[in-house]
Scaffold this motif. Sequence first.
Motif, PDB file in Angstrom:
ATOM      1  N   TYR A  17      54.075  54.230   7.770  1.00 20.26           N
ATOM      2  CA  TYR A  17      54.871  54.519   8.964  1.00 20.26           C
ATOM      3  C   TYR A  17      54.698  55.967   9.394  1.00 20.26           C
ATOM      4  O   TYR A  17      54.504  56.270  10.563  1.00 20.26           O
ATOM      5  CB  TYR A  17      56.350  54.215   8.702  1.00 20.26           C
ATOM      6  CG  TYR A  17      57.190  54.268   9.966  1.00 20.26           C
ATOM      7  CD1 TYR A  17      57.090  53.265  10.924  1.00 20.26           C
ATOM      8  CD2 TYR A  17      58.066  55.324  10.206  1.00 20.26           C
ATOM      9  CE1 TYR A  17      57.834  53.310  12.082  1.00 20.26           C
ATOM     10  CE2 TYR A  17      58.829  55.374  11.357  1.00 20.26           C
ATOM     11  CZ  TYR A  17      58.705  54.368  12.302  1.00 20.26           C
ATOM     12  OH  TYR A  17      59.433  54.415  13.450  1.00 20.26           O
ATOM     13  N   TYR A  49      54.570  48.711  19.076  1.00 16.34           N
ATOM     14  CA  TYR A  49      54.747  50.031  18.485  1.00 16.34           C
ATOM     15  C   TYR A  49      55.020  49.913  16.987  1.00 16.34           C
ATOM     16  O   TYR A  49      55.465  48.856  16.508  1.00 16.34           O
ATOM     17  CB  TYR A  49      55.891  50.760  19.192  1.00 16.34           C
ATOM     18  CG  TYR A  49      55.544  51.151  20.610  1.00 16.34           C
ATOM     19  CD1 TYR A  49      55.060  52.430  20.892  1.00 16.34           C
ATOM     20  CD2 TYR A  49      55.684  50.246  21.657  1.00 16.34           C
ATOM     21  CE1 TYR A  49      54.724  52.796  22.185  1.00 16.34           C
ATOM     22  CE2 TYR A  49      55.347  50.604  22.961  1.00 16.34           C
ATOM     23  CZ  TYR A  49      54.872  51.873  23.222  1.00 16.34           C
ATOM     24  OH  TYR A  49      54.526  52.234  24.496  1.00 16.34           O
ATOM     25  N   PRO A  50      54.775  50.986  16.233  1.00 16.34           N
ATOM     26  CA  PRO A  50      54.899  50.910  14.771  1.00 16.34           C
ATOM     27  C   PRO A  50      56.241  50.386  14.267  1.00 16.34           C
ATOM     28  O   PRO A  50      56.287  49.670  13.271  1.00 16.34           O
ATOM     29  CB  PRO A  50      54.672  52.367  14.331  1.00 16.34           C
ATOM     30  CG  PRO A  50      53.758  52.919  15.367  1.00 16.34           C
ATOM     31  CD  PRO A  50      54.197  52.282  16.662  1.00 16.34           C
ATOM     32  N   HIS A  51      57.342  50.720  14.956  1.00 17.46           N
ATOM     33  CA  HIS A  51      58.658  50.296  14.459  1.00 17.46           C
ATOM     34  C   HIS A  51      58.862  48.787  14.565  1.00 17.46           C
ATOM     35  O   HIS A  51      59.811  48.244  13.977  1.00 17.46           O
ATOM     36  CB  HIS A  51      59.775  51.028  15.223  1.00 17.46           C
ATOM     37  CG  HIS A  51      59.938  50.563  16.648  1.00 17.46           C
ATOM     38  ND1 HIS A  51      59.224  51.125  17.691  1.00 17.46           N
ATOM     39  CD2 HIS A  51      60.715  49.589  17.198  1.00 17.46           C
ATOM     40  CE1 HIS A  51      59.574  50.518  18.822  1.00 17.46           C
ATOM     41  NE2 HIS A  51      60.477  49.592  18.547  1.00 17.46           N
ATOM     42  N   GLU A  52      57.986  48.097  15.271  1.00 13.75           N
ATOM     43  CA  GLU A  52      58.111  46.644  15.428  1.00 13.75           C
ATOM     44  C   GLU A  52      57.415  45.876  14.304  1.00 13.75           C
ATOM     45  O   GLU A  52      57.406  44.641  14.333  1.00 13.75           O
ATOM     46  CB  GLU A  52      57.533  46.219  16.780  1.00 13.75           C
ATOM     47  CG  GLU A  52      58.229  46.861  17.978  1.00 13.75           C
ATOM     48  CD  GLU A  52      57.626  46.421  19.298  1.00 13.75           C
ATOM     49  OE1 GLU A  52      57.896  45.274  19.720  1.00 13.75           O
ATOM     50  OE2 GLU A  52      56.862  47.212  19.901  1.00 13.75           O
ATOM     51  N   SER A  84      56.535  45.194  10.016  1.00 13.36           N
ATOM     52  CA  SER A  84      56.995  45.339   8.639  1.00 13.36           C
ATOM     53  C   SER A  84      56.113  46.346   7.908  1.00 13.36           C
ATOM     54  O   SER A  84      55.064  46.771   8.414  1.00 13.36           O
ATOM     55  CB  SER A  84      56.934  43.989   7.921  1.00 13.36           C
ATOM     56  OG  SER A  84      55.583  43.570   7.773  1.00 13.36           O
ATOM     57  N   PRO A 103      54.703  57.167  16.413  1.00  8.66           N
ATOM     58  CA  PRO A 103      55.705  56.183  16.860  1.00  8.66           C
ATOM     59  C   PRO A 103      55.736  55.990  18.367  1.00  8.66           C
ATOM     60  O   PRO A 103      56.334  55.020  18.851  1.00  8.66           O
ATOM     61  CB  PRO A 103      57.023  56.773  16.348  1.00  8.66           C
ATOM     62  CG  PRO A 103      56.769  58.246  16.252  1.00  8.66           C
ATOM     63  CD  PRO A 103      55.322  58.370  15.851  1.00  8.66           C
ATOM     64  N   ARG A 104      55.106  56.893  19.122  1.00 11.85           N
ATOM     65  CA  ARG A 104      55.145  56.816  20.584  1.00 11.85           C
ATOM     66  C   ARG A 104      53.910  56.148  21.181  1.00 11.85           C
ATOM     67  O   ARG A 104      53.787  56.076  22.404  1.00 11.85           O
ATOM     68  CB  ARG A 104      55.300  58.224  21.180  1.00 11.85           C
ATOM     69  CG  ARG A 104      56.635  58.873  20.851  1.00 11.85           C
ATOM     70  CD  ARG A 104      56.732  60.259  21.499  1.00 11.85           C
ATOM     71  NE  ARG A 104      58.043  60.840  21.282  1.00 11.85           N
ATOM     72  CZ  ARG A 104      58.388  61.550  20.203  1.00 11.85           C
ATOM     73  NH1 ARG A 104      57.482  61.734  19.250  1.00 11.85           N
ATOM     74  NH2 ARG A 104      59.589  62.054  20.077  1.00 11.85           N
ATOM     75  N   ARG A 150      52.278  47.365   8.772  1.00  8.86           N
ATOM     76  CA  ARG A 150      51.913  48.750   9.091  1.00  8.86           C
ATOM     77  C   ARG A 150      50.767  49.230   8.210  1.00  8.86           C
ATOM     78  O   ARG A 150      49.903  49.985   8.659  1.00  8.86           O
ATOM     79  CB  ARG A 150      53.129  49.668   8.950  1.00  8.86           C
ATOM     80  CG  ARG A 150      54.128  49.547  10.093  1.00  8.86           C
ATOM     81  CD  ARG A 150      55.068  50.725  10.150  1.00  8.86           C
ATOM     82  NE  ARG A 150      56.023  50.738   9.061  1.00  8.86           N
ATOM     83  CZ  ARG A 150      57.273  50.279   9.136  1.00  8.86           C
ATOM     84  NH1 ARG A 150      57.712  49.752  10.285  1.00  8.86           N
ATOM     85  NH2 ARG A 150      58.090  50.355   8.113  1.00  8.86           N
TER      86      ARG A 150
END
Length: 336
Positions: free
Chosen positions: A111, A160-163, A165, A116-117, A169
């Motif tokens: 992560y 995006y990365p936060h979406e 697991s 993240p953007r 990632r």
Amino acid sequence: MTQDKAENQNGELVVVKDLVKYFPVRGGVLRKIVNWVQAVDGISFSIRKGETLGLVGESGCGKSTTGRTILHLLDPTSGTVVFNDQNVFELQRQEMKVLRRDMQIIFQDPYASLNPRRPIGESIKAGLNIHQVGTPTERTEMVLDILHKVGLEDYHYHRYPHEFSGGQRQRIGIARAIALKPKFIVCDEPVSALDVSIQSQVLNLLQDLQDEFGLTYLFIAHNLSVVEHISDRVAVMYLGKIIELASRDDLYSNPLHPYTKALMSAIPIPKPSLRRTRTILKGEVPSPLDPPSGCRFHPRCPIATEQCSVEEPEFVEVMKDHYVACLGVGPQNVRI
């Protein structure tokens, strides 16, 4: 035989010789250098084309620093790294940029290593853009193909990365590492942050990609079971030094260095009816700010003698392709 001579064999892709990496410790109002952290202190080894060399040891022994210095992500204090017959530390900036196509890294934290953007497709494409591989349309097609190879789908390109697991990632991190079709990848504890159920999937993916693309890995980990699963040879590191190096089968069936024996005794046996005799090491790991004289392991070693505190052991071949740095281990001590 010295360590660098011990590893002088044909088919080497990476040759590390006398690699040293110290970090300065600053103190006082003027922030002067008052000491040095001896993270990596004069190690030599090689990695053969197409193999996986496992690098194991306790946290803080210098494993990750070794991997990042080999890639010249960190400037070395001294020593050389030869990759594909080129001295990595002597290359100019533009030459190093070209070489980075062939040398990549998979980071431990999937992560933190992703922006993240940015959609993950753009993160994977970044290397292709920097090196101007193909046209913009071809780069997008390349990324989609890579996503398929690591077990993801086309629609993941715009997420995006936060979406994702943790396991997904890490697959993205692997995709980014193979995007430029490198020859050599440093895997810096790539599964330590993942659930056990996901670790085997990622390890199998790394092996499949190695077979498909002819990759060479330096696999850094502290989980000995994971290293046994994926490695061809294994190097054991302690406080900035490599103290044993052998093929996977030799090392796990017949560890010779007292430290390696202690590590092996801690591996769980998957049968409740079987018990392993544990070797409990005394004391704490010494500080790399002030490592012990002589053999660095001697304050904790069960077979240490007075000689061990004053004489640093050489890295010698005690049996075929099995190298150990220990004054108490020689050909006469080897079990055949």
